[in-house]
Scaffold this motif. Structure first.
Motif, PDB file in Angstrom:
ATOM      1  N   GLY A   3       0.832  -1.194   0.000  1.00 30.67           N
ATOM      2  CA  GLY A   3       0.000   0.000   0.000  1.00 30.67           C
ATOM      3  C   GLY A   3       0.866   1.242   0.000  1.00 30.67           C
ATOM      4  O   GLY A   3       2.062   1.189   0.295  1.00 30.67           O
ATOM      5  N   ILE A   4       0.255   2.376  -0.310  1.00 30.53           N
ATOM      6  CA  ILE A   4       0.967   3.653  -0.428  1.00 30.53           C
ATOM      7  C   ILE A   4       0.402   4.640   0.577  1.00 30.53           C
ATOM      8  O   ILE A   4      -0.817   4.759   0.733  1.00 30.53           O
ATOM      9  CB  ILE A   4       0.787   4.248  -1.845  1.00 30.53           C
ATOM     10  CG1 ILE A   4       1.052   3.201  -2.923  1.00 30.53           C
ATOM     11  CG2 ILE A   4       1.679   5.476  -2.021  1.00 30.53           C
ATOM     12  CD1 ILE A   4       2.427   2.597  -2.891  1.00 30.53           C
ATOM     13  N   LEU A 118       4.714   1.878   1.128  1.00 33.94           N
ATOM     14  CA  LEU A 118       5.633   2.849   0.533  1.00 33.94           C
ATOM     15  C   LEU A 118       5.240   4.211   1.069  1.00 33.94           C
ATOM     16  O   LEU A 118       4.173   4.742   0.743  1.00 33.94           O
ATOM     17  CB  LEU A 118       5.541   2.844  -0.990  1.00 33.94           C
ATOM     18  CG  LEU A 118       6.445   3.879  -1.690  1.00 33.94           C
ATOM     19  CD1 LEU A 118       7.915   3.536  -1.446  1.00 33.94           C
ATOM     20  CD2 LEU A 118       6.164   3.944  -3.189  1.00 33.94           C
ATOM     21  N   LEU A 119       6.083   4.763   1.929  1.00 32.60           N
ATOM     22  CA  LEU A 119       5.852   6.087   2.490  1.00 32.60           C
ATOM     23  C   LEU A 119       6.329   7.124   1.479  1.00 32.60           C
ATOM     24  O   LEU A 119       7.494   7.118   1.079  1.00 32.60           O
ATOM     25  CB  LEU A 119       6.620   6.220   3.805  1.00 32.60           C
ATOM     26  CG  LEU A 119       6.351   7.463   4.649  1.00 32.60           C
ATOM     27  CD1 LEU A 119       4.936   7.451   5.192  1.00 32.60           C
ATOM     28  CD2 LEU A 119       7.354   7.548   5.785  1.00 32.60           C
ATOM     29  N   ASN A 148       4.818  -5.206  12.918  1.00 33.26           N
ATOM     30  CA  ASN A 148       4.975  -6.172  11.828  1.00 33.26           C
ATOM     31  C   ASN A 148       4.883  -5.531  10.447  1.00 33.26           C
ATOM     32  O   ASN A 148       4.953  -6.224   9.431  1.00 33.26           O
ATOM     33  CB  ASN A 148       3.912  -7.275  11.947  1.00 33.26           C
ATOM     34  CG  ASN A 148       4.060  -8.067  13.231  1.00 33.26           C
ATOM     35  OD1 ASN A 148       5.179  -8.375  13.644  1.00 33.26           O
ATOM     36  ND2 ASN A 148       2.947  -8.393  13.868  1.00 33.26           N
ATOM     37  N   LEU A 149       4.723  -4.211  10.430  1.00 38.80           N
ATOM     38  CA  LEU A 149       4.582  -3.491   9.170  1.00 38.80           C
ATOM     39  C   LEU A 149       5.967  -3.128   8.622  1.00 38.80           C
ATOM     40  O   LEU A 149       6.831  -2.651   9.353  1.00 38.80           O
ATOM     41  CB  LEU A 149       3.767  -2.220   9.399  1.00 38.80           C
ATOM     42  CG  LEU A 149       3.271  -1.447   8.164  1.00 38.80           C
ATOM     43  CD1 LEU A 149       2.280  -2.294   7.375  1.00 38.80           C
ATOM     44  CD2 LEU A 149       2.605  -0.136   8.621  1.00 38.80           C
ATOM     45  N   LYS A 150       6.170  -3.364   7.334  1.00 39.34           N
ATOM     46  CA  LYS A 150       7.407  -2.956   6.680  1.00 39.34           C
ATOM     47  C   LYS A 150       7.168  -1.635   5.958  1.00 39.34           C
ATOM     48  O   LYS A 150       6.154  -1.479   5.263  1.00 39.34           O
ATOM     49  CB  LYS A 150       7.874  -4.016   5.675  1.00 39.34           C
ATOM     50  CG  LYS A 150       9.167  -3.629   4.963  1.00 39.34           C
ATOM     51  CD  LYS A 150       9.576  -4.658   3.920  1.00 39.34           C
ATOM     52  CE  LYS A 150      10.838  -4.210   3.183  1.00 39.34           C
ATOM     53  NZ  LYS A 150      11.211  -5.144   2.090  1.00 39.34           N
ATOM     54  N   ILE A 151       8.083  -0.685   6.132  1.00 42.12           N
ATOM     55  CA  ILE A 151       7.934   0.624   5.488  1.00 42.12           C
ATOM     56  C   ILE A 151       9.156   0.942   4.643  1.00 42.12           C
ATOM     57  O   ILE A 151      10.288   0.943   5.133  1.00 42.12           O
ATOM     58  CB  ILE A 151       7.722   1.745   6.528  1.00 42.12           C
ATOM     59  CG1 ILE A 151       6.422   1.525   7.312  1.00 42.12           C
ATOM     60  CG2 ILE A 151       7.687   3.104   5.831  1.00 42.12           C
ATOM     61  CD1 ILE A 151       6.117   2.621   8.331  1.00 42.12           C
ATOM     62  N   ASP A 152       8.925   1.197   3.348  1.00 46.30           N
ATOM     63  CA  ASP A 152       9.936   1.757   2.461  1.00 46.30           C
ATOM     64  C   ASP A 152       9.588   3.231   2.265  1.00 46.30           C
ATOM     65  O   ASP A 152       8.458   3.651   2.537  1.00 46.30           O
ATOM     66  CB  ASP A 152       9.929   1.058   1.101  1.00 46.30           C
ATOM     67  CG  ASP A 152      10.397  -0.384   1.192  1.00 46.30           C
ATOM     68  OD1 ASP A 152      11.243  -0.673   2.048  1.00 46.30           O
ATOM     69  OD2 ASP A 152       9.899  -1.226   0.406  1.00 46.30           O
ATOM     70  N   SER A 153      10.518   4.013   1.789  1.00 47.63           N
ATOM     71  CA  SER A 153      10.231   5.429   1.556  1.00 47.63           C
ATOM     72  C   SER A 153      10.799   5.901   0.228  1.00 47.63           C
ATOM     73  O   SER A 153      11.780   5.342  -0.276  1.00 47.63           O
ATOM     74  CB  SER A 153      10.775   6.293   2.695  1.00 47.63           C
ATOM     75  OG  SER A 153      12.184   6.183   2.772  1.00 47.63           O
ATOM     76  N   THR A 338       9.385  -3.840  -8.208  1.00 44.13           N
ATOM     77  CA  THR A 338      10.775  -3.945  -7.726  1.00 44.13           C
ATOM     78  C   THR A 338      10.963  -2.891  -6.643  1.00 44.13           C
ATOM     79  O   THR A 338      11.287  -1.744  -6.952  1.00 44.13           O
ATOM     80  CB  THR A 338      11.780  -3.695  -8.866  1.00 44.13           C
ATOM     81  OG1 THR A 338      11.365  -2.541  -9.638  1.00 44.13           O
ATOM     82  CG2 THR A 338      11.888  -4.869  -9.779  1.00 44.13           C
ATOM     83  N   PRO A 339      10.766  -3.249  -5.381  1.00 45.70           N
ATOM     84  CA  PRO A 339      10.786  -2.299  -4.270  1.00 45.70           C
ATOM     85  C   PRO A 339      12.023  -1.421  -4.182  1.00 45.70           C
ATOM     86  O   PRO A 339      11.941  -0.297  -3.736  1.00 45.70           O
ATOM     87  CB  PRO A 339      10.697  -3.209  -3.037  1.00 45.70           C
ATOM     88  CG  PRO A 339      10.024  -4.446  -3.539  1.00 45.70           C
ATOM     89  CD  PRO A 339      10.477  -4.615  -4.954  1.00 45.70           C
ATOM     90  N   ALA A 340      13.157  -1.922  -4.620  1.00 48.89           N
ATOM     91  CA  ALA A 340      14.393  -1.150  -4.455  1.00 48.89           C
ATOM     92  C   ALA A 340      14.574  -0.085  -5.532  1.00 48.89           C
ATOM     93  O   ALA A 340      15.480   0.704  -5.477  1.00 48.89           O
ATOM     94  CB  ALA A 340      15.593  -2.084  -4.480  1.00 48.89           C
ATOM     95  N   LYS A 341      13.685  -0.091  -6.525  1.00 54.49           N
ATOM     96  CA  LYS A 341      13.925   0.802  -7.665  1.00 54.49           C
ATOM     97  C   LYS A 341      12.744   1.733  -7.894  1.00 54.49           C
ATOM     98  O   LYS A 341      11.637   1.304  -8.134  1.00 54.49           O
ATOM     99  CB  LYS A 341      14.184  -0.021  -8.927  1.00 54.49           C
ATOM    100  CG  LYS A 341      14.440   0.820 -10.190  1.00 54.49           C
ATOM    101  CD  LYS A 341      14.784  -0.066 -11.357  1.00 54.49           C
ATOM    102  CE  LYS A 341      14.900   0.736 -12.647  1.00 54.49           C
ATOM    103  NZ  LYS A 341      15.919   1.767 -12.577  1.00 54.49           N
ATOM    104  N   ILE A 342      13.004   3.041  -7.785  1.00 50.99           N
ATOM    105  CA  ILE A 342      12.059   4.064  -8.229  1.00 50.99           C
ATOM    106  C   ILE A 342      12.862   5.024  -9.070  1.00 50.99           C
ATOM    107  O   ILE A 342      13.657   5.798  -8.559  1.00 50.99           O
ATOM    108  CB  ILE A 342      11.420   4.800  -7.030  1.00 50.99           C
ATOM    109  CG1 ILE A 342      10.585   3.833  -6.189  1.00 50.99           C
ATOM    110  CG2 ILE A 342      10.537   5.939  -7.534  1.00 50.99           C
ATOM    111  CD1 ILE A 342       9.944   4.478  -4.989  1.00 50.99           C
ATOM    112  N   SER A 343      12.706   4.920 -10.379  1.00 55.33           N
ATOM    113  CA  SER A 343      13.573   5.677 -11.287  1.00 55.33           C
ATOM    114  C   SER A 343      12.883   6.926 -11.804  1.00 55.33           C
ATOM    115  O   SER A 343      11.706   7.110 -11.611  1.00 55.33           O
ATOM    116  CB  SER A 343      13.966   4.786 -12.456  1.00 55.33           C
ATOM    117  OG  SER A 343      12.835   4.370 -13.172  1.00 55.33           O
TER     118      SER A 343
END
Length: 343
Positions: A3-4, A118-119, A148-153, A338-343
């Motif tokens: 989710g975003i 995705l924050l 238990n929540l994972k957050i990417d930014s 691909t979580p690691a990539k925001i181009s």
């Protein structure tokens, strides 16, 4: 499930002094906004600022308040709605300050079964008082309420070529057919000490005429560099002639040195120099708000006219511009794959 969570600055619940006071109290007591010891900050904010400023700020909010509510909130909600229509994962909206809290936004996503977020701070440039305070608070909330929540930014996107193209297209579109002599890029100001505190090298940032154009790891978190870089990239994209554009910083508070040149003094100077037609864009903001609609579009225009200027063109923020929506939706979709990539 992914989710975003889009996160913007925030707004009072109403333009009434009591709601403005509550909002300003939360905002100004943030240690990354006014970064002085707690006791001194409390004395300054609660003992001085909140005794006088809420009434004046409420009057300013009333000038720009829409029938639907706060412009920043309404525009952010429109952006959220448009993105949601283009992506396959839930999109929630929160504010760093005010009643639309980050905790509520995360809870909304968790209630829909989301366990990876995705924050998305809605700021093109990194700053202590914007991006960093969002990331720090979100992590604290995650640890306490959603372990238990994972957050990417999403990192600062000020120099992403597709963002520069969208911003440049917006500027070009709003200036098409309009005569102007000078384009001013006005960014929200921060104290100079914030720049030094964000310097990961602890030695590069001198806030002189060279450090922002000298390559350094410090630029990843240097708000000043990132602002000047946006101006440079847009000017290059639009093929602006040297001398027909410049950069300034607005909304200073207190007596400590803030980033310069100051927007109000720059507008005054341009008017005194005989510039009759000027335009102004505010690329530190994604959504139009008090700082753009009142401080720039109203106060800035008044200063310009007092100095003999004639036409003062304010370029809207990207808001829910369709190109901007398409871009953010593309980044979201990339992250879901691909979580690691925001181009």
């Amino acid at each position: 499930m992914k989710g975003i969570l889009l996160v913007n600055l925030g707004s009072p619940d109403s333009p009434e002094p009591k709601d403005v006071k509550k909002y300003l109290g939360e905002f100004l007591m943030d240690e990354r906004v006014i970064d002085i010891p707690l006791a001194a900050r409390a004395l300054l904010v609660k003992g001085i600022i909140l005794k006088t400023r809420p009434k004046a700020s409420a009057a300013a909010y009333k000038k720009i308040w829409w029938e639907e509510g706060s412009p920043l909130i309404v525009l952010s909600e429109r952006l959220q709605s448009k993105i949601q229509k283009q992506v396959e994962v839930p999109v929630a909206l929160a504010m760093r300050y005010g009643s639309m809290t980050i905790k509520k936004g995360l809870q909304e996503l968790v209630d829909k079964g989301v366990d990876e977020v995705l924050l998305f701070p809605l700021y093109p440039q990194f700053a202590m008082a914007t991006t960093e305070t969002i990331l720090v608070l979100a992590e604290a909330i995650r640890k306490e309420h959603f372990p238990n929540l994972k957050i990417d930014s999403v990192p600062a996107f000020y120099n992403k070529p597709d963002y520069i193209e969208v911003l440049s297209n917006s500027v070009k579109r709003h200036l098409e057919g309009k005569a102007y002599e000078h384009l001013l890029f006005s960014y929200h100001g921060v104290p100079e000490r914030h720049i030094r505190k964000s310097d990961v090298t602890k030695s590069h940032c001198k806030i002189d005429g060279s450090c922002c154009v000298t390559p350094s790891k410090a630029h990843e978190f240097c708000y000043r560099h990132q602002c000047f870089e946006v101006t440079r990239l847009v000017a290059e994209k639009l093929e602006l002639e040297e001398g027909t554009y410049s950069t300034s910083f607005q909304s200073r508070l207190g007596f400590d040195p803030w980033l310069q040149p100051y927007t109000d003094r720059t507008i005054e100077r341009l008017g005194k120099q005989g510039i009759k037609n000027m335009s102004i864009v505010t690329p530190a903001f994604v959504s139009d708000c008090l700082e753009t609609l009142e401080e720039i579009a109203m106060e800035g225009q008044e200063i310009f006219h007092e100095m003999g200027g004639k036409d003062f063109i304010t370029i809207p923020c990207l808001n829910d511009d369709d190109e901007f929506v398409d871009l953010l939706s593309k980044w979201v979709t990339e992250w879901t794959k691909t979580p690691a990539k925001i181009s």
